[in-house]
Design an enzyme around this catalytic site. Structure first.
Site, PDB file in Angstrom:
ATOM      1  N   SER A  26      21.377 -26.660  19.313  1.00  0.00           N
ATOM      2  CA  SER A  26      22.228 -26.804  20.501  1.00  0.00           C
ATOM      3  C   SER A  26      21.587 -26.147  21.727  1.00  0.00           C
ATOM      4  O   SER A  26      21.815 -26.586  22.854  1.00  0.00           O
ATOM      5  CB  SER A  26      23.632 -26.250  20.242  1.00  0.00           C
ATOM      6  OG  SER A  26      23.628 -24.849  20.171  1.00  0.00           O
ATOM      7  N   LEU A  57       6.894 -15.970  11.541  1.00  0.00           N
ATOM      8  CA  LEU A  57       5.499 -16.415  11.534  1.00  0.00           C
ATOM      9  C   LEU A  57       4.572 -15.274  11.130  1.00  0.00           C
ATOM     10  O   LEU A  57       4.862 -14.097  11.365  1.00  0.00           O
ATOM     11  CB  LEU A  57       5.118 -16.935  12.918  1.00  0.00           C
ATOM     12  CG  LEU A  57       5.849 -18.225  13.343  1.00  0.00           C
ATOM     13  CD1 LEU A  57       5.598 -18.518  14.819  1.00  0.00           C
ATOM     14  CD2 LEU A  57       5.409 -19.400  12.478  1.00  0.00           C
ATOM     15  N   ASN A  92      11.706 -15.327  22.208  1.00  0.00           N
ATOM     16  CA  ASN A  92      12.715 -15.540  21.166  1.00  0.00           C
ATOM     17  C   ASN A  92      14.086 -15.233  21.758  1.00  0.00           C
ATOM     18  O   ASN A  92      14.214 -14.406  22.660  1.00  0.00           O
ATOM     19  CB  ASN A  92      12.452 -14.623  19.969  1.00  0.00           C
ATOM     20  CG  ASN A  92      13.433 -14.885  18.845  1.00  0.00           C
ATOM     21  OD1 ASN A  92      13.728 -16.041  18.512  1.00  0.00           O
ATOM     22  ND2 ASN A  92      13.965 -13.840  18.257  1.00  0.00           N
ATOM     23  N   HIS A 132      17.873 -13.975  20.529  1.00  0.00           N
ATOM     24  CA  HIS A 132      18.507 -13.331  19.377  1.00  0.00           C
ATOM     25  C   HIS A 132      19.959 -13.017  19.722  1.00  0.00           C
ATOM     26  O   HIS A 132      20.237 -12.423  20.786  1.00  0.00           O
ATOM     27  CB  HIS A 132      17.752 -12.038  19.034  1.00  0.00           C
ATOM     28  CG  HIS A 132      18.335 -11.319  17.866  1.00  0.00           C
ATOM     29  ND1 HIS A 132      18.106 -11.730  16.570  1.00  0.00           N
ATOM     30  CD2 HIS A 132      19.156 -10.249  17.790  1.00  0.00           C
ATOM     31  CE1 HIS A 132      18.772 -10.932  15.743  1.00  0.00           C
ATOM     32  NE2 HIS A 132      19.411 -10.024  16.462  1.00  0.00           N
ATOM     33  N   GLU A 169       4.671  -8.799  16.347  1.00  0.00           N
ATOM     34  CA  GLU A 169       4.545  -8.691  14.891  1.00  0.00           C
ATOM     35  C   GLU A 169       5.787  -8.051  14.265  1.00  0.00           C
ATOM     36  O   GLU A 169       6.038  -8.205  13.079  1.00  0.00           O
ATOM     37  CB  GLU A 169       3.325  -7.839  14.507  1.00  0.00           C
ATOM     38  CG  GLU A 169       1.976  -8.471  14.829  1.00  0.00           C
ATOM     39  CD  GLU A 169       1.520  -8.199  16.258  1.00  0.00           C
ATOM     40  OE1 GLU A 169       2.355  -7.806  17.110  1.00  0.00           O
ATOM     41  OE2 GLU A 169       0.331  -8.406  16.538  1.00  0.00           O
ATOM     42  N   VAL A 181      27.430 -20.208  23.988  1.00  0.00           N
ATOM     43  CA  VAL A 181      27.763 -20.769  25.305  1.00  0.00           C
ATOM     44  C   VAL A 181      26.888 -20.101  26.369  1.00  0.00           C
ATOM     45  O   VAL A 181      26.341 -20.761  27.256  1.00  0.00           O
ATOM     46  CB  VAL A 181      29.271 -20.573  25.607  1.00  0.00           C
ATOM     47  CG1 VAL A 181      29.582 -20.883  27.072  1.00  0.00           C
ATOM     48  CG2 VAL A 181      30.112 -21.447  24.684  1.00  0.00           C
ATOM     49  N   GLU A 230      24.013 -18.475  25.707  1.00  0.00           N
ATOM     50  CA  GLU A 230      22.604 -18.749  25.411  1.00  0.00           C
ATOM     51  C   GLU A 230      22.163 -20.095  25.991  1.00  0.00           C
ATOM     52  O   GLU A 230      21.040 -20.243  26.458  1.00  0.00           O
ATOM     53  CB  GLU A 230      22.389 -18.725  23.887  1.00  0.00           C
ATOM     54  CG  GLU A 230      22.603 -17.333  23.293  1.00  0.00           C
ATOM     55  CD  GLU A 230      22.317 -17.267  21.803  1.00  0.00           C
ATOM     56  OE1 GLU A 230      22.749 -18.191  21.071  1.00  0.00           O
ATOM     57  OE2 GLU A 230      21.661 -16.301  21.370  1.00  0.00           O
TER      58      GLU A 230
HETATM   59  C1  GRF Z   1      21.190 -18.934  18.467  1.00  0.00           C
HETATM   60  O1  GRF Z   1      22.382 -18.179  18.388  1.00  0.00           O
HETATM   61  C2  GRF Z   1      20.013 -18.007  18.622  1.00  0.00           C
HETATM   62  O2  GRF Z   1      20.302 -16.815  19.283  1.00  0.00           O
HETATM   63  C3  GRF Z   1      19.620 -17.728  17.194  1.00  0.00           C
HETATM   64  O3  GRF Z   1      19.831 -18.953  16.523  1.00  0.00           O
HETATM   65  C4  GRF Z   1      20.885 -19.676  17.165  1.00  0.00           C
HETATM   66  C5  GRF Z   1      20.404 -21.085  17.376  1.00  0.00           C
HETATM   67  O4  GRF Z   1      21.461 -21.962  17.653  1.00  0.00           O
HETATM   68  N1  GRF Z   1      18.261 -17.245  17.113  1.00  0.00           N
HETATM   69  P1  GRF Z   1      21.241 -23.546  17.762  1.00  0.00           P
HETATM   70  O5  GRF Z   1      20.538 -24.017  16.511  1.00  0.00           O
HETATM   71  O6  GRF Z   1      20.422 -23.816  18.988  1.00  0.00           O
HETATM   72  O7  GRF Z   1      22.631 -24.098  17.867  1.00  0.00           O
END
Ligand code: GRF
Length: 200
Positions: free
Chosen positions: A13, A95, A109, A111, A144, A175, A177
């Site tokens: 998403s 990785l 990344n 998180h 790492e 939402v 993110e």
């Molecule tokens: C997100 O909450 C992100 O922070 C975490 O994985 C989720 C990915 O969500 N690392 P989606 O697959 O994009 O819906």
């Protein structure tokens, strides 16, 4: 302009939000067949599915699979597609450190917690179990060290409601993110944010 790859494994998403913002994504790479790969293919974005199961990964394999060879295949795809910046968005494979030889300081990344709080795969569940009133999301430079908090680029706070389940809280985090990641990638593409500024 830098060429961006998005790495994803699941529902995609956030990837979808990035594509909806018409950001130029040069490659979507997944570690399994998944909705994220379908979203990329339907959007006409070059898509590479590198199955980690082809490298011996099983649910209970722990470190007993060829993570290095998998990572080398990922690296080869990034190089072949002339990628400069990697945006992990729900990529569920750690990785091998070899990736940082060429891409150190270039892998983002996202998180779902306010790092350094609640590192690891069950960040939302752990925040809920800890009873915190505020959690959130973090975009940071990957290193790492898993969920390294030394190079944080952006964070957004999200309130925890007393009625929250893991699902409701995670969705509310997502939402934010879906707004934060595309906005940040746009700034990186336009050069108003430089990843070099976040490293020692
Ligand atoms: C997100 O909450 C992100 O922070 C975490 O994985 C989720 C990915 O969500 N690392 P989606 O697959 O994009 O819906």
């Amino acid at each position: 302009m830098p060429r961006i790859a998005v790495l994803a494994s699941g529902s995609g998403s956030i990837l979808n939000a990035i594509l909806q913002e018409a950001l130029p994504v040069s490659l979507v790479l997944t570690d399994r067949p998944c909705t994220a790969a379908e979203i990329a293919i339907n959007a006409g974005v070059p898509t590479d599915i590198i199955k980690r199961t082809a490298f011996g990964y099983r649910k209970d394999s722990g470190d007993n699979w060829n993570r290095r060879a998998f990572t080398e295949a990922v690296h080869e795809s990034l190089v072949n597609n002339r990628i400069n910046i990697v945006a992990m968005a729900g990529f569920f494979t750690i990785l091998h450190p070899m990736i940082f030889e060429d891409f150190g300081g270039k892998i983002l990344n996202i998180h779902p917690s306010l790092l350094p709080a609640f590192k690891g795969a069950s960040a939302v569940r752990d925040a809920l179990a800890a009873g915190v009133q505020v959690t959130g999301t973090t975009i940071h430079l990957a290193t790492e060290t898993l969920d390294d908090h030394r190079y944080i680029i952006a964070q957004v706070k999200v309130a925890v409601h007393s009625t929250d389940t893991v699902e409701s809280l995670w969705e509310r985090i997502k939402v934010h993110e879906r707004l934060l990641y595309p906005a940040l990638l746009r700034q990186i593409l336009e050069g108003t944010i430089r990843l070099e500024d976040f490293r020692d």
